[in-house]
Design a protein around this motif. Structure first.
Motif, PDB file in Angstrom:
ATOM      1  N   GLU A 315       0.835  -1.176   0.000  1.00  0.00           N
ATOM      2  CA  GLU A 315       0.000   0.000   0.000  1.00  0.00           C
ATOM      3  C   GLU A 315       0.883   1.244   0.000  1.00  0.00           C
ATOM      4  O   GLU A 315       1.625   1.480  -0.933  1.00  0.00           O
ATOM      5  N   ASP A 316       0.874   2.068   1.073  1.00  0.00           N
ATOM      6  CA  ASP A 316       1.675   3.284   1.066  1.00  0.00           C
ATOM      7  C   ASP A 316       2.917   3.158   1.945  1.00  0.00           C
ATOM      8  O   ASP A 316       3.486   4.152   2.391  1.00  0.00           O
ATOM      9  N   SER A 317       3.355   1.926   2.205  1.00  0.00           N
ATOM     10  CA  SER A 317       4.592   1.692   2.950  1.00  0.00           C
ATOM     11  C   SER A 317       5.664   1.166   2.010  1.00  0.00           C
ATOM     12  O   SER A 317       5.392   0.334   1.141  1.00  0.00           O
ATOM     13  N   PHE A 318       6.873   1.659   2.174  1.00  0.00           N
ATOM     14  CA  PHE A 318       7.979   1.263   1.299  1.00  0.00           C
ATOM     15  C   PHE A 318       9.268   1.314   2.100  1.00  0.00           C
ATOM     16  O   PHE A 318       9.515   2.281   2.838  1.00  0.00           O
ATOM     17  N   ALA A 319      10.097   0.274   1.986  1.00  0.00           N
ATOM     18  CA  ALA A 319      11.363   0.241   2.708  1.00  0.00           C
ATOM     19  C   ALA A 319      12.430  -0.411   1.843  1.00  0.00           C
ATOM     20  O   ALA A 319      12.138  -1.257   0.997  1.00  0.00           O
ATOM     21  N   SER A 320      13.690  -0.009   2.059  1.00  0.00           N
ATOM     22  CA  SER A 320      14.833  -0.553   1.321  1.00  0.00           C
ATOM     23  C   SER A 320      15.791  -1.220   2.303  1.00  0.00           C
ATOM     24  O   SER A 320      15.959  -0.751   3.439  1.00  0.00           O
ATOM     25  N   PHE A 321      16.457  -2.280   1.837  1.00  0.00           N
ATOM     26  CA  PHE A 321      17.352  -3.052   2.690  1.00  0.00           C
ATOM     27  C   PHE A 321      18.614  -3.420   1.925  1.00  0.00           C
ATOM     28  O   PHE A 321      18.572  -3.690   0.728  1.00  0.00           O
ATOM     29  N   ARG A 322      19.725  -3.454   2.652  1.00  0.00           N
ATOM     30  CA  ARG A 322      20.992  -3.901   2.092  1.00  0.00           C
ATOM     31  C   ARG A 322      21.520  -5.056   2.928  1.00  0.00           C
ATOM     32  O   ARG A 322      21.390  -5.055   4.157  1.00  0.00           O
ATOM     33  N   TYR A 323      22.142  -6.046   2.250  1.00  0.00           N
ATOM     34  CA  TYR A 323      22.671  -7.188   2.988  1.00  0.00           C
ATOM     35  C   TYR A 323      23.956  -6.801   3.703  1.00  0.00           C
ATOM     36  O   TYR A 323      24.852  -6.190   3.121  1.00  0.00           O
ATOM     37  N   SER A 324      24.048  -7.139   4.975  1.00  0.00           N
ATOM     38  CA  SER A 324      25.239  -6.874   5.780  1.00  0.00           C
ATOM     39  C   SER A 324      25.845  -8.192   6.219  1.00  0.00           C
ATOM     40  O   SER A 324      25.205  -8.960   6.952  1.00  0.00           O
ATOM     41  N   GLU A 325      27.078  -8.455   5.781  1.00  0.00           N
ATOM     42  CA  GLU A 325      27.762  -9.685   6.196  1.00  0.00           C
ATOM     43  C   GLU A 325      28.115  -9.626   7.677  1.00  0.00           C
ATOM     44  O   GLU A 325      28.111 -10.646   8.367  1.00  0.00           O
TER      45      GLU A 325
END
Length: 335
Positions: A315-325
């Protein structure tokens, strides 16, 4: 897991606006969805179709609020709102339990997929056997083109089908079959690598790296009846050309954990799955980004190839993620 398109597709079949008024609130929601779609780097859908899908889903969200898994309405502290407020999610890698593709084996569509939504029937990692090399004098060249850093791609017919170890019967009233292969830089003159059927000559070629090895990536945008892509990774060696891996979905390469060995990021159309594969000692391990981020059946996960980040939208939620070793987790980053 249900196809993410099912809710709005069913609504359309019933008549999208037959009973539901198109209010100003719905109009605003659609505009928000279109704006969010411009930011959403999910690369497995056709862009126009995806925008329409998001708009339809947005309208349905106004008509019918999100529900929990038990059918009850989700509260403001549950679902994606809670997920995207978290800062990191452990990435759970598992050994891949899949059969090795035997030489000459026939792959059948009714064979079970190795993972939910991924069309591969055997392990994507190949056995490393070199493709057959044949005398150049045994072919009739149709056309060729350069692959910088690798050699030449060639399309040809065989003067005799008995030249190859797995001959094919001539078809189309005796018309010869076109094949695809390579003339390799630094390989003995007068020989070619016999690799596949002629249609592969027209596919996309790109030099890349995967699992710590230099590879030629061959991609076919749509190669299956379910609309999935196919990607072959082949490597060059003293014995010619060997297939390193093959994925039946759109695939990308990136060293997510900084260990110098590029992972395979595989984004499927079916069930909107994104898998990350690691290779170690000739074996694969995998994690599901959808599972790691605790995405619900109607949430959309995506991968931004240019930035190497994963996204989660609802819906109106959005998030970004990066992999962390360091954390062995998907860590939320600011937009």
């Amino acid at each position: 897991m249900n196809d993410i398109r099912a809710p709005w597709e069913n609504k359309v079949k019933q008549g999208l606006f037959s009973e539901d008024p198109f209010t100003e609130e719905m109009h605003a929601t659609v505009l928000k969805a279109v704006d969010r779609r411009r930011r959403l780097p999910f690369r497995s859908w056709n862009g126009v179709a995806a925008a329409i899908a998001v708009c339809l889903m947005a309208v349905l969200l106004v008509i019918r609020p999100w529900e929990g898994n038990d059918g009850s309405a989700a509260s403001g502290d549950e679902g994606l709102a809670g997920v995207t407020n978290a800062q990191s999610f452990p990435a759970a890698f598992h050994p891949l339990d899949a059969q090795v593709l035997p030489a000459g084996a026939t792959i059948r569509e009714n064979d079970p997929d190795i993972l939910p939504g991924l069309s591969d029937k055997y392990t994507p990692l190949r056995n490393g056997e070199y493709a057959q090399r044949i005398p150049e004098s045994d072919i009739d060249l149709i056309e060729r083109k350069e692959i910088p850093g690798f050699g030449m791609a060639i399309r040809y017919t065989l003067k005799s089908e008995s030249t190859v170890t797995a001959p094919k019967v001539e078809k189309d009233g005796g018309k010869k079959i076109a094949y695809f292969g390579f003339k390799l830089d630094g390989q003995p003159e007068g020989t070619i690598v016999h690799f596949g059927t002629g249609h592969m000559y027209d596919l996309d070629f790109e030099m890349s790296r995967l699992f710590g090895q230099e590879v030629l990536k061959i991609a076919q945008a749509e190669c299956r009846i379910d609309g999935e892509s196919c990607v072959w990774y082949v490597r060059k060696g003293e014995g010619g050309v060997a297939e390193l891996a093959m994925f039946s979905a759109a695939s990308y390469e990136r060293d997510l954990d900084g260990d110098g060995r590029e992972e395979a990021i595989v984004a499927t159309r079916k069930q909107n799955e994104i898998y990350v594969f690691k290779e170690n000692g000739g074996k694969l391990s995998w994690t599901s980004v959808r599972n790691d981020l605790k995405a619900g059946p109607d949430d959309v996960v995506g991968y931004d190839e240019s930035e190497g980040i994963f996204t989660l939208a609802r819906e109106d939620s959005f998030a970004s993620f990066r992999y962390s070793e360091t954390d062995k987790s998907l860590v939320r980053i600011d937009d």
